[in-house]
Write a protein that holds these residues in place. Structure first.
Motif: not given
Length: 258
Positions: A161, A180-181, A183-184, A186-187
Motif C-alpha cells: 500500500k 481511487d476506485n 484501493f483504499d 488514503n491513509h
C-alpha cells in the motif's frame, strides 16, 4: 520427479538445462493447481516449487532475460494462494505439536493454545511481486503494475500500500481514478504527503541547498534510509513541492521557482 537435483545439473548446454528445469517446474505447478502432488512430502508441494521458482528467477536475472523473469514471476504469483495455504497449515501444525510436547512434559500449554486460537497469518516477503512490479514500472506498463499491486494487497503482503501511494504521484489522471476506485490508500497518501511536506520545510529553511547536502540532511534529520530519502526527493520534484535549478555544476533546490 527429483526436484532436489533439479538445480545441481551441470552441462555444457546451459540453455537446455534451464529449459528442462522450467518444463519440470511447469509440470509440478499444473499438478498442484489440480490438487495433485509431485513431491514425496505432500504438505510442502507449493513451498518447494516456490523456492525453485526463486532460484530460476535468479538464473534469468544473471542472464538478463527479462521476458523469462516475467514469465516465472507470474507463475510464482499464481502459485501464491497454495503457498499461503501450506504455510498456514505448517504454522498450526507446529503449535499443535508444541501443545502435545508441553502436555507430555507436564508444562502449561496456555501460551500455545492462545496463539493457536487467535492465529493470524503474517505473510512472508515474496520477491516475485516486487520484482514484477519493478519491471512493469520501468517499462511504463502502469496498468499491469497496478494489477500486480492489487494481487499483493489482496494477500495482505506488507509494504505494498505504501509503495502504491508512491506510484500514485507518477500516474496519469485516468489511472489515478482506477486506483481511487479499487484501493483504499488514503491513509498511506496522507502519510506520504506529510513526509513530502517535511522536505518542503527543510528546503524552505535551506534555500539553494545542493542535491548532495539535501540528501544527507534529510537522512540525518529524519533518520531515513538514503534510498528512501532519494525517492521522496524525486516525488517532491515530480509533484512540484520543491523545484530544482542547475547552477554551474550543482543542482540547487527551492520551494518556489527562481
Amino acid at each position: 520427479m527429483n526436484f532436489k537435483r533439479l538445480f545441481r545439473k551441470k552441462s555444457q548446454n546451459r540453455e537446455f538445462d534451464v529449459y528442462i528445469e522450467n518444463k519440470n517446474l511447469d509440470e509440478g505447478n499444473n499438478k498442484i493447481q489440480k490438487g495433485e502432488s509431485f513431491n514425496s512430502n505432500q504438505k510442502s508441494d507449493a513451498t518447494t516449487l516456490h523456492f525453485h521458482y526463486l532460484k530460476l528467477i535468479d538464473i534469468y536475472v544473471k542472464e538478463q532475460k527479462e521476458d523469462e523473469i516475467i514469465k516465472i514471476c507470474k507463475k510464482d504469483i499464481n502459485l501464491y494462494p497454495k503457498f499461503q495455504e501450506e504455510q498456514i497449515i505448517k504454522d498450526k501444525n507446529r503449535l499443535q505439536e508444541m501443545i502435545k510436547i508441553y502436555k507430555k512434559l507436564g508444562k502449561s500449554t496456555d501460551k500455545f493454545e492462545t496463539e493457536l486460537a487467535s492465529y493470524i497469518f503474517h505473510p512472508p516477503n515474496v520477491p516475485s511481486f516486487s520484482r514484477l512490479i519493478g519491471i512493469y514500472e520501468k517499462n511504463n506498463n502502469l496498468q499491469e503494475t497496478i494489477d500486480i499491486y492489487k494481487k499483493a494487497i489482496s494477500f495482505n503482503l506488507a509494504g505494498y500500500k505504501e509503495s502504491l501511494a508512491m506510484l500514485y504521484f507518477k500516474l496519469p489522471e485516468p489511472l489515478k481514478k482506477v486506483v481511487d476506485n479499487e484501493f483504499d490508500i488514503n491513509h498511506e497518501l496522507t502519510q506520504l504527503n506529510n513526509e513530502l511536506n517535511k522536505i518542503k520545510i527543510f528546503v524552505f529553511e535551506n534555500p539553494g541547498i545542493n542535491k548532495s547536502n539535501l540528501l544527507s540532511g534529510l537522512v540525518k534529520q529524519f533518520h531515513w534510509y538514503q534510498h528512501k530519502a532519494q525517492s521522496y526527493i524525486d516525488l517532491a520534484l515530480l509533484s512540484k513541492i520543491i523545484f530544482q535549478e542547475k547552477q554551474g555544476r550543482f543542482y540547487k533546490h527551492y520551494t518556489t521557482k527562481e
